[in-house]
Design a protein around this motif. Structure first.
Motif, short mmCIF file in Angstrom:
data_model
loop_
_atom_site.label_atom_id
_atom_site.label_comp_id
_atom_site.label_asym_id
_atom_site.label_seq_id
_atom_site.Cartn_x
_atom_site.Cartn_y
_atom_site.Cartn_z
N SER A 168 0.82 -1.20 0.00
CA SER A 168 0.00 0.00 0.00
C SER A 168 0.86 1.26 0.00
N ARG A 195 -0.45 4.25 0.21
CA ARG A 195 -1.08 5.10 1.23
C ARG A 195 -0.49 4.81 2.61
N LYS A 196 -0.41 3.54 2.96
CA LYS A 196 0.14 3.17 4.27
C LYS A 196 1.61 3.53 4.38
N ALA A 256 0.20 1.24 -7.59
CA ALA A 256 -0.78 2.32 -7.63
C ALA A 256 -0.72 2.96 -9.01
N HIS A 286 -9.00 -0.78 -8.41
CA HIS A 286 -9.28 -1.45 -7.14
C HIS A 286 -9.57 -2.93 -7.34
N GLU A 301 -3.92 0.77 -5.81
CA GLU A 301 -4.43 1.99 -5.21
C GLU A 301 -4.48 3.08 -6.28
N HIS A 337 -13.38 5.15 -4.62
CA HIS A 337 -12.23 4.32 -5.00
C HIS A 337 -10.91 5.09 -5.00
N ASP A 362 -7.75 6.60 -3.17
CA ASP A 362 -6.98 6.36 -1.95
C ASP A 362 -6.13 7.56 -1.55
N THR A 366 -12.99 7.94 5.69
CA THR A 366 -12.22 7.33 4.60
C THR A 366 -11.60 8.39 3.69
N PRO A 396 -9.11 10.56 1.57
CA PRO A 396 -7.84 10.17 0.95
C PRO A 396 -6.65 10.87 1.61
#
Length: 268
Positions: free
Chosen positions: A41, A43-44, A137, A158, A163, A180, A182, A217, A219
């Motif tokens: 991920s 994002r993470k 991504a 997705h 991502e 959808h 992120d 949620t 982004p």
């Protein structure tokens, strides 16, 4: 016709030729063993990173010309990872940016951190390419798409475990956000004129926060383009950005990996 319109016109022809040469069914058969690959991920990775830097591999740009014409993925990507990049962006457009899908495929073999396929994505075919070639991504640019196209492409991404980083340049493009997305990127470069103004991120941040409200949620926010000073990263982070996509600052030097490492050391 502005620069972005020229790029999109070229891209439509390019994708049509690719689909004719390797139809989707053939592409999926060739990369079947990679479709189920678990993607880390981005994002993470950005949320957990002390720097939040997405280091970009880019040989040239329409406005600046060649930055590093002889740049090789194998020389630069490992040093980006070792230097502390949270993720890497790989430009795969050949005509205007000197990149290729082969660069993305090579990058996947060199590093374990998340990879962003940065291109002008206008067709689901390109998303399947991204997955098969090793991206984690994809970038979707609001200025290139309708809101319906953006939603459909993000949903396709997705479905493949990728991502989505949505890029906007103005508050009017916030309407492109959907369930959808992120990561939300603010591009400080106008893709029509290629004029860059880092203050664009600072101007839009409050409107973005108001638009997002208290959504659980929301982004993760990314500032893109024109970032050359660590003080700018610190100031952007203080307003709410957690990701910082930086390319030319590193790629215009003789040793992009070392430049990144020094940049992060100064930042932290």
């Amino acid at each position: 016709m502005d620069i972005l319109e020229q790029i999109i016109a070229t891209k439509r022809i390019e994708v049509a030729h690719q689909k004719e040469a390797i139809p989707l069914r053939t592409l999926l058969a060739m990369g079947n063993d990679r479709l189920d690959r678990n993607s880390p991920s981005m994002r993470k990775a950005l949320a957990a990173s002390p720097s939040g830097i997405i280091a970009e591999f880019k040989r040239k740009s329409p406005s600046k010309g060649w930055l590093h014409p002889d740049a090789e993925i194998t020389d630069i990507l490992p040093l980006y990872e070792q230097g502390g990049a949270a993720a890497c962006s790989i430009l795969t457009d050949k005509v205007y940016f000197g990149g290729s899908l082969n660069d993305l495929q090579k990058a996947r073999k060199q590093v374990d951190i998340p990879l962003l396929r940065k291109d002008f994505i206008i067709d689901p075919y390109q998303i399947y390419q991204a997955k098969i070639m090793g991206a984690d991504a994809i970038l979707l640019i609001a200025a290139c798409l309708t809101t319906d196209e953006c939603r459909e492409l993000a949903q396709t991404a997705h479905s493949l475990g990728l991502e989505v980083l949505l890029e906007i340049h103005s508050s009017e493009e916030l309407k492109y956000l959907n369930q959808h997305i992120d990561l939300l990127g603010v591009n400080n470069r106008n893709l029509g004129s290629f004029h860059t103004d880092i203050n664009n991120s600072f101007r839009l941040i409050e409107e973005i926060k108001q638009y997002l409200g208290d959504k659980a949620t929301s982004p993760l926010l990314v500032a893109e383009s024109g970032i050359s000073q660590t003080n700018a990263v610190k100031a952007l982070r203080a307003t709410g950005f957690q990701g910082f996509l930086i390319g030319e600052t590193f790629m215009k030097t003789g040793n992009p990996g070392l430049t990144l490492s020094n940049f992060i050391q100064e930042l932290l």
